[in-house]
Scaffold this motif. Sequence first.
Motif, PDB file in Angstrom:
ATOM      1  N   MET A 227     -54.448  86.781 -43.493  1.00  0.00           N
ATOM      2  CA  MET A 227     -53.433  87.427 -43.652  1.00  0.00           C
ATOM      3  C   MET A 227     -52.172  86.655 -44.028  1.00  0.00           C
ATOM      4  SD  MET A 227     -50.796  89.348 -41.269  1.00  0.00           S
ATOM      5  CE  MET A 227     -52.140  90.553 -40.409  1.00  0.00           C
ATOM      6  N   ASN A 228     -51.552  86.341 -45.901  1.00  0.00           N
ATOM      7  CA  ASN A 228     -50.619  86.581 -45.748  1.00  0.00           C
ATOM      8  C   ASN A 228     -49.231  86.383 -45.344  1.00  0.00           C
ATOM      9  OD1 ASN A 228     -52.395  84.561 -47.379  1.00  0.00           O
ATOM     10  ND2 ASN A 228     -52.768  86.259 -48.963  1.00  0.00           N
ATOM     11  N   GLY A 229     -49.208  86.719 -43.704  1.00  0.00           N
ATOM     12  CA  GLY A 229     -47.592  86.950 -44.196  1.00  0.00           C
ATOM     13  C   GLY A 229     -47.098  85.656 -43.449  1.00  0.00           C
ATOM     14  N   PRO A 230     -45.936  86.481 -42.648  1.00  0.00           N
ATOM     15  CA  PRO A 230     -45.160  84.554 -42.739  1.00  0.00           C
ATOM     16  C   PRO A 230     -45.154  84.050 -41.134  1.00  0.00           C
ATOM     17  CG  PRO A 230     -43.703  86.624 -42.365  1.00  0.00           C
ATOM     18  CD  PRO A 230     -44.758  86.762 -42.974  1.00  0.00           C
ATOM     19  N   VAL A 231     -44.675  82.989 -41.272  1.00  0.00           N
ATOM     20  CA  VAL A 231     -45.032  82.528 -39.271  1.00  0.00           C
ATOM     21  C   VAL A 231     -43.773  83.107 -39.373  1.00  0.00           C
ATOM     22  CG1 VAL A 231     -45.067  81.125 -38.444  1.00  0.00           C
ATOM     23  CG2 VAL A 231     -46.715  80.953 -40.330  1.00  0.00           C
ATOM     24  N   VAL A 232     -43.418  83.471 -38.309  1.00  0.00           N
ATOM     25  CA  VAL A 232     -43.048  84.542 -36.762  1.00  0.00           C
ATOM     26  C   VAL A 232     -42.418  83.550 -35.766  1.00  0.00           C
ATOM     27  CG1 VAL A 232     -41.644  85.740 -35.710  1.00  0.00           C
ATOM     28  CG2 VAL A 232     -43.007  86.123 -38.124  1.00  0.00           C
ATOM     29  N   VAL A 233     -41.427  82.739 -35.673  1.00  0.00           N
ATOM     30  CA  VAL A 233     -41.459  82.251 -34.041  1.00  0.00           C
ATOM     31  C   VAL A 233     -39.403  82.406 -33.382  1.00  0.00           C
ATOM     32  CG1 VAL A 233     -39.468  80.714 -35.983  1.00  0.00           C
ATOM     33  CG2 VAL A 233     -40.075  79.880 -33.433  1.00  0.00           C
ATOM     34  N   GLY A 234     -39.771  82.630 -31.761  1.00  0.00           N
ATOM     35  CA  GLY A 234     -38.634  83.332 -31.504  1.00  0.00           C
ATOM     36  C   GLY A 234     -37.981  82.354 -31.109  1.00  0.00           C
ATOM     37  N   VAL A 235     -36.575  83.153 -31.652  1.00  0.00           N
ATOM     38  CA  VAL A 235     -35.632  81.246 -31.372  1.00  0.00           C
ATOM     39  C   VAL A 235     -35.289  82.351 -30.488  1.00  0.00           C
ATOM     40  CG1 VAL A 235     -33.117  80.324 -31.994  1.00  0.00           C
ATOM     41  CG2 VAL A 235     -35.731  80.953 -33.716  1.00  0.00           C
ATOM     42  N   ASP A 236     -33.944  81.269 -28.872  1.00  0.00           N
ATOM     43  CA  ASP A 236     -32.947  81.805 -27.971  1.00  0.00           C
ATOM     44  C   ASP A 236     -32.223  80.832 -27.571  1.00  0.00           C
ATOM     45  OD1 ASP A 236     -34.741  79.872 -26.610  1.00  0.00           O
ATOM     46  OD2 ASP A 236     -35.034  81.266 -24.574  1.00  0.00           O
ATOM     47  N   GLY A 237     -32.340  79.625 -28.529  1.00  0.00           N
ATOM     48  CA  GLY A 237     -31.312  78.744 -28.385  1.00  0.00           C
ATOM     49  C   GLY A 237     -31.705  77.611 -27.073  1.00  0.00           C
TER      50      GLY A 237
ATOM     51  N   GLU B 253     -46.240  74.854 -40.027  1.00  0.00           N
ATOM     52  CA  GLU B 253     -47.512  75.975 -40.332  1.00  0.00           C
ATOM     53  C   GLU B 253     -47.151  76.288 -41.146  1.00  0.00           C
ATOM     54  OE1 GLU B 253     -49.987  75.736 -37.887  1.00  0.00           O
ATOM     55  OE2 GLU B 253     -49.650  73.911 -36.623  1.00  0.00           O
ATOM     56  N   ALA B 254     -45.791  77.071 -41.343  1.00  0.00           N
ATOM     57  CA  ALA B 254     -45.231  78.013 -42.379  1.00  0.00           C
ATOM     58  C   ALA B 254     -46.005  77.729 -43.802  1.00  0.00           C
ATOM     59  CB  ALA B 254     -44.321  78.499 -42.794  1.00  0.00           C
ATOM     60  N   ALA B 255     -45.550  75.881 -43.739  1.00  0.00           N
ATOM     61  CA  ALA B 255     -45.664  74.864 -44.778  1.00  0.00           C
ATOM     62  C   ALA B 255     -46.439  74.472 -45.433  1.00  0.00           C
ATOM     63  CB  ALA B 255     -44.768  73.757 -44.781  1.00  0.00           C
ATOM     64  N   LEU B 256     -47.784  74.236 -44.138  1.00  0.00           N
ATOM     65  CA  LEU B 256     -49.272  74.159 -44.566  1.00  0.00           C
ATOM     66  C   LEU B 256     -50.476  75.217 -45.027  1.00  0.00           C
ATOM     67  CD1 LEU B 256     -50.115  72.513 -41.355  1.00  0.00           C
ATOM     68  CD2 LEU B 256     -50.352  71.481 -43.369  1.00  0.00           C
ATOM     69  N   ARG B 257     -49.767  76.721 -44.120  1.00  0.00           N
ATOM     70  CA  ARG B 257     -49.961  78.098 -44.782  1.00  0.00           C
ATOM     71  C   ARG B 257     -49.253  78.533 -46.065  1.00  0.00           C
ATOM     72  NH1 ARG B 257     -50.737  77.005 -39.874  1.00  0.00           N
ATOM     73  NH2 ARG B 257     -51.921  78.367 -38.953  1.00  0.00           N
ATOM     74  N   GLY B 258     -48.002  77.350 -46.476  1.00  0.00           N
ATOM     75  CA  GLY B 258     -48.035  78.521 -47.979  1.00  0.00           C
ATOM     76  C   GLY B 258     -47.459  79.960 -48.042  1.00  0.00           C
ATOM     77  N   VAL B 259     -46.393  79.594 -46.241  1.00  0.00           N
ATOM     78  CA  VAL B 259     -45.882  81.345 -46.620  1.00  0.00           C
ATOM     79  C   VAL B 259     -44.940  80.329 -45.650  1.00  0.00           C
ATOM     80  CG1 VAL B 259     -47.704  82.173 -46.222  1.00  0.00           C
ATOM     81  CG2 VAL B 259     -46.563  81.484 -43.639  1.00  0.00           C
ATOM     82  N   GLY B 260     -43.602  81.869 -46.103  1.00  0.00           N
ATOM     83  CA  GLY B 260     -42.514  81.891 -45.190  1.00  0.00           C
ATOM     84  C   GLY B 260     -42.620  81.545 -44.019  1.00  0.00           C
ATOM     85  N   LEU B 261     -41.258  80.882 -43.269  1.00  0.00           N
ATOM     86  CA  LEU B 261     -40.864  80.982 -41.540  1.00  0.00           C
ATOM     87  C   LEU B 261     -39.761  82.523 -41.236  1.00  0.00           C
ATOM     88  CD1 LEU B 261     -40.778  80.089 -38.803  1.00  0.00           C
ATOM     89  CD2 LEU B 261     -39.172  78.247 -39.957  1.00  0.00           C
ATOM     90  N   ARG B 262     -40.299  83.402 -41.004  1.00  0.00           N
ATOM     91  CA  ARG B 262     -39.176  84.160 -40.300  1.00  0.00           C
ATOM     92  C   ARG B 262     -38.518  84.079 -38.354  1.00  0.00           C
ATOM     93  NH1 ARG B 262     -38.225  89.301 -41.227  1.00  0.00           N
ATOM     94  NH2 ARG B 262     -37.882  91.438 -39.646  1.00  0.00           N
ATOM     95  N   LEU B 263     -37.689  83.203 -38.373  1.00  0.00           N
ATOM     96  CA  LEU B 263     -36.884  83.433 -37.226  1.00  0.00           C
ATOM     97  C   LEU B 263     -36.457  84.961 -36.186  1.00  0.00           C
ATOM     98  CD1 LEU B 263     -34.591  80.057 -38.482  1.00  0.00           C
ATOM     99  CD2 LEU B 263     -36.614  79.947 -37.693  1.00  0.00           C
TER     100      LEU B 263
ATOM    101  N   ALA C  30     -59.915  76.382 -39.233  1.00  0.00           N
ATOM    102  CA  ALA C  30     -58.858  76.477 -40.374  1.00  0.00           C
ATOM    103  C   ALA C  30     -57.935  75.891 -39.529  1.00  0.00           C
ATOM    104  CB  ALA C  30     -58.694  77.968 -40.483  1.00  0.00           C
ATOM    105  N   GLN C  31     -57.401  75.471 -38.689  1.00  0.00           N
ATOM    106  CA  GLN C  31     -56.360  74.697 -37.780  1.00  0.00           C
ATOM    107  C   GLN C  31     -56.709  73.548 -38.645  1.00  0.00           C
ATOM    108  OE1 GLN C  31     -53.990  76.370 -37.630  1.00  0.00           O
ATOM    109  NE2 GLN C  31     -52.354  74.828 -35.541  1.00  0.00           N
ATOM    110  N   ALA C  32     -58.353  72.775 -38.459  1.00  0.00           N
ATOM    111  CA  ALA C  32     -58.255  71.667 -38.524  1.00  0.00           C
ATOM    112  C   ALA C  32     -58.327  71.170 -39.852  1.00  0.00           C
ATOM    113  CB  ALA C  32     -59.751  71.281 -37.558  1.00  0.00           C
ATOM    114  N   SER C  33     -59.078  71.920 -40.213  1.00  0.00           N
ATOM    115  CA  SER C  33     -58.376  72.245 -41.644  1.00  0.00           C
ATOM    116  C   SER C  33     -57.219  71.608 -42.612  1.00  0.00           C
ATOM    117  CB  SER C  33     -59.384  72.891 -43.071  1.00  0.00           C
ATOM    118  OG  SER C  33     -59.164  72.979 -44.020  1.00  0.00           O
ATOM    119  N   LEU C  34     -56.294  73.067 -42.777  1.00  0.00           N
ATOM    120  CA  LEU C  34     -55.071  72.643 -42.730  1.00  0.00           C
ATOM    121  C   LEU C  34     -54.135  70.947 -42.167  1.00  0.00           C
ATOM    122  CD1 LEU C  34     -53.556  75.997 -41.867  1.00  0.00           C
ATOM    123  CD2 LEU C  34     -53.593  75.029 -43.875  1.00  0.00           C
ATOM    124  N   HIS C  35     -54.691  71.012 -40.956  1.00  0.00           N
ATOM    125  CA  HIS C  35     -54.054  69.819 -40.323  1.00  0.00           C
ATOM    126  C   HIS C  35     -54.710  68.013 -40.899  1.00  0.00           C
ATOM    127  CE1 HIS C  35     -50.450  71.705 -37.481  1.00  0.00           C
ATOM    128  NE2 HIS C  35     -51.897  72.958 -38.053  1.00  0.00           N
ATOM    129  N   GLY C  36     -55.523  68.691 -41.607  1.00  0.00           N
ATOM    130  CA  GLY C  36     -56.632  67.029 -41.409  1.00  0.00           C
ATOM    131  C   GLY C  36     -57.073  66.807 -40.319  1.00  0.00           C
TER     132      GLY C  36
END
Length: 293
Positions: free
Chosen positions: A1-11, A25-35, A169-175
Motif C-alpha cells: 500500500m502506498n498510503g501515508p504514514v499516520v501518527v497519533g498526536v496528543d502533545g 518511516e515516511a521518508a524511507l517509504r517515499g510517502v507522506g506523513l499524516r498528523l 521489508a523493514q530491514a531492507s528499508l533501514h539497511g
Amino acid sequence: MNGPVVVGVDGSESSLTAVEAAAREAALRGVGLRLVHAFGWPSVHVPPRVPPWTPASAGVRELIDGTLGEAERRAHTAAPHVEIAREVVVGEPVMVLELETRTASLAVVGSRGLSRFGSLLLGSTAAHLAAHARCPVLVVRGRPDPTGPVLLAVDGSPQAEPAVEFAFAQASLHGTGLVALHAWNTRTERAYEAPGDPPLVTYDEDRLRDEEERVLAEALGGLREKYPDVEVRRRLVRGRIRHTLIEASAEAGTVVVGARGLGGFTGLVLGSVSQAVLHHAHCPVAVVRAAGQ
C-alpha cells in the motif's frame, strides 16, 4: 500500500517521539506523513441552549494548533523533505486512528500518552490498534534512537506470513540485518477441546528440534531471495517466547510480531506474547495483522 504514514498526536513526549519515528518511516517509504489529533466530547452535562463544544471554542483551537505545530516541527527536523498533512477529528482516538489505518501504509503511536483528550495510553489506543488496525502498527517505546537488526518472532503459522514479509521489508528499508527468532520447548502447548484432553504433550527432544528448525526455515520461504540485501540470522532458542523476545529486543532496532498465531510459543495472540512485548520490549514494536483477522 502506498498510503501515508499516520501518527497519533496528543502533545505528550511519547507521541512527539512517535512523530519523529513516523517521519523517518515516511521518508524511507517515499510517502507522506499524516498528523492526526483526536479528542472526545466532554463527559460533563451541557445545559440547554449552550452551544456545543467545538475545536474552535474555549481556547481549544489554540491548544491544538500548538500541539500540532510542535509535532510538525519535530517531523520536519527528523525528515525535512517529507510532505506533512494535519487532521483534527472530534471522536475517540481509538476509533479515529482505526479508521485512518484503512488508507495508511503504516500507523505509528507512542506507548504512553496524556490522560486527557487525545490520550494514547498503552492498553487503550496502542493495544486497540495492534489488534484491529488495517495496516501494520508501530508502537514506539524503549530506548531512544534504537539501533540494531529487525527482530522477527517466527511462529510458522499462515497468519504470521505478513509479519515475515514486513520484517524483511523493514530491514531492507533501514539497511539492517534481520534476526529470525523461533523459540521451542520439549513441552509444547497445543490446542485442545475437551476437558479431559491434556493441554501439554511431551515430545522427543531431538525430533522436536528438527521439526522446529524446519518450521523456521519454511517460514522464511523465498523472501531471502526477494530481499538479497538483507542479511538473515536464524535463531532457534529453547525457552519461553515472551522472555526470549523481550531479552533479545535489548539489541534490536525493531521487534516484529504477528497479531495472532498458533497456540503456545507459537501463540502470538494479542494479549499474550504480543501484549507482553508491547509492554516490556526495549525497542519499538511492530504488530502486523493478516488480512481478515
